[in-house]
Structures are given as structure tokens and as C-alpha cells.
Design a protein around this motif. Structure first.
Motif, PDB file in Angstrom:
ATOM      1  N   VAL A   1       0.853  -1.181   0.000  1.00  0.00           N
ATOM      2  CA  VAL A   1       0.000   0.000   0.000  1.00  0.00           C
ATOM      3  C   VAL A   1       0.889   1.230   0.000  1.00  0.00           C
TER       4      VAL A   1
ATOM      5  N   VAL B   1      -5.753  -5.643  -9.858  1.00  0.00           N
ATOM      6  CA  VAL B   1      -5.160  -5.848  -8.536  1.00  0.00           C
ATOM      7  C   VAL B   1      -5.757  -7.101  -7.921  1.00  0.00           C
TER       8      VAL B   1
ATOM      9  N   PRO C   1      -5.655  -8.314  -4.290  1.00  0.00           N
ATOM     10  CA  PRO C   1      -5.237  -8.140  -2.890  1.00  0.00           C
ATOM     11  C   PRO C   1      -5.215  -9.463  -2.136  1.00  0.00           C
ATOM     12  N   THR C   2      -4.322  -9.562  -1.180  1.00  0.00           N
ATOM     13  CA  THR C   2      -4.218 -10.784  -0.374  1.00  0.00           C
ATOM     14  C   THR C   2      -5.201 -10.779   0.782  1.00  0.00           C
TER      15      THR C   2
ATOM     16  N   VAL D   1     -10.000  -1.467  -2.292  1.00  0.00           N
ATOM     17  CA  VAL D   1      -8.785  -1.260  -3.070  1.00  0.00           C
ATOM     18  C   VAL D   1      -8.924   0.098  -3.750  1.00  0.00           C
TER      19      VAL D   1
ATOM     20  N   SER E   1      -4.308   3.368   0.243  1.00  0.00           N
ATOM     21  CA  SER E   1      -5.270   2.764   1.170  1.00  0.00           C
ATOM     22  C   SER E   1      -6.564   3.555   1.174  1.00  0.00           C
TER      23      SER E   1
END
Length: 127
Positions: free
Chosen positions: A18, A58, A60-61, A66, A119
């Protein structure tokens, strides 16, 4: 006023955190001399108006929001921001940004455009 176009793409998987600049990859097409890839940014050096059309995928984990924003010389361009949300971790989401940029100076000055993964907490400061 010059007419230029640049198309860049990063087709490899890149892990960034981020508040990091998104790597743009390599030049796919380039016409004219006013736009060029410079590191992880696009250098814009000719007087005139430029349309930016960016698409970012993207994965994201973690579940949650997002946000991707477009920056000019380190300052976010008002309205050039895309929001998304991920319901399942590692699920891709595509975010699109369309913006117009005015470069008012001539050859002695250049703008540096970058995309940044930011973020959601930053949302209030960019409205």
C-alpha cells in the motif's frame, strides 16, 4: 503543440505494498516525442492537453477496499482515482482511471505521471 501517444503494459505479476507506485512495465506503442516511459512513470514534456486512460488489475491478499490514484509530480490529480472492493482474497479486481492533464509549460519543464496503490483511509483527503 505536439501530438503524442504512449501505451505501456506490465503483464507480469508484481507484488507491491500500500502507498506504492505501480510499475508500468514496458512500452507497447509510442508516437511523437512528448511522452516517454521514465522508470515507473510517464514523462510528459510538451505543452497541451493529455488524456490518461489507465486500467489496473489488482489481486489483494486480504478482503476489503482497493484504491488506485493517478499522481502528477507526486501530487494526486483531483478526480483521478478508482475505488473497488474485494470480497474474497486473491480475487482480481480491475480499476479504471480516465483523466485529462494540462501541461502548460514548454520544453524546459516535464510532468511525471505515476499510478499509486493507496489505502482507503486516504479517501477523505482526495475528495
Amino acid at each position: 503543440m505536439g501530438k503524442s501517444l504512449i501505451q505501456v503494459a506490465n503483464q507480469s505479476n508484481v507484488t507491491i505494498g500500500v502507498n506504492s507506485i505501480i510499475p508500468l512495465g514496458s512500452v507497447q506503442r509510442r508516437y511523437g516525442c512528448n511522452l516517454r516511459l521514465s522508470g515507473n512513470g510517464i514523462e510528459c514534456s510538451g505543452e497541451g492537453y493529455y488524456k490518461v486512460d489507465a486500467s489496473v488489475s489488482v489481486s489483494p491478499t486480504a478482503v476489503g477496499p482497493v484504491t488506485v490514484a493517478l499522481y502528477n509530480n507526486g501530487v494526486q490529480i483531483p478526480g483521478a482515482i478508482a475505488y473497488g472492493s474485494v470480497a474474497t482474497a486473491d480475487t482480481p479486481v480491475t480499476l479504471a482511471i480516465v483523466a485529462t492533464l494540462r501541461q502548460s509549460c514548454c520544453c524546459d519543464s516535464a510532468d511525471n505521471l505515476t499510478l499509486m496503490l493507496i489505502s482507503i483511509e486516504d479517501r477523505k483527503s482526495v475528495v
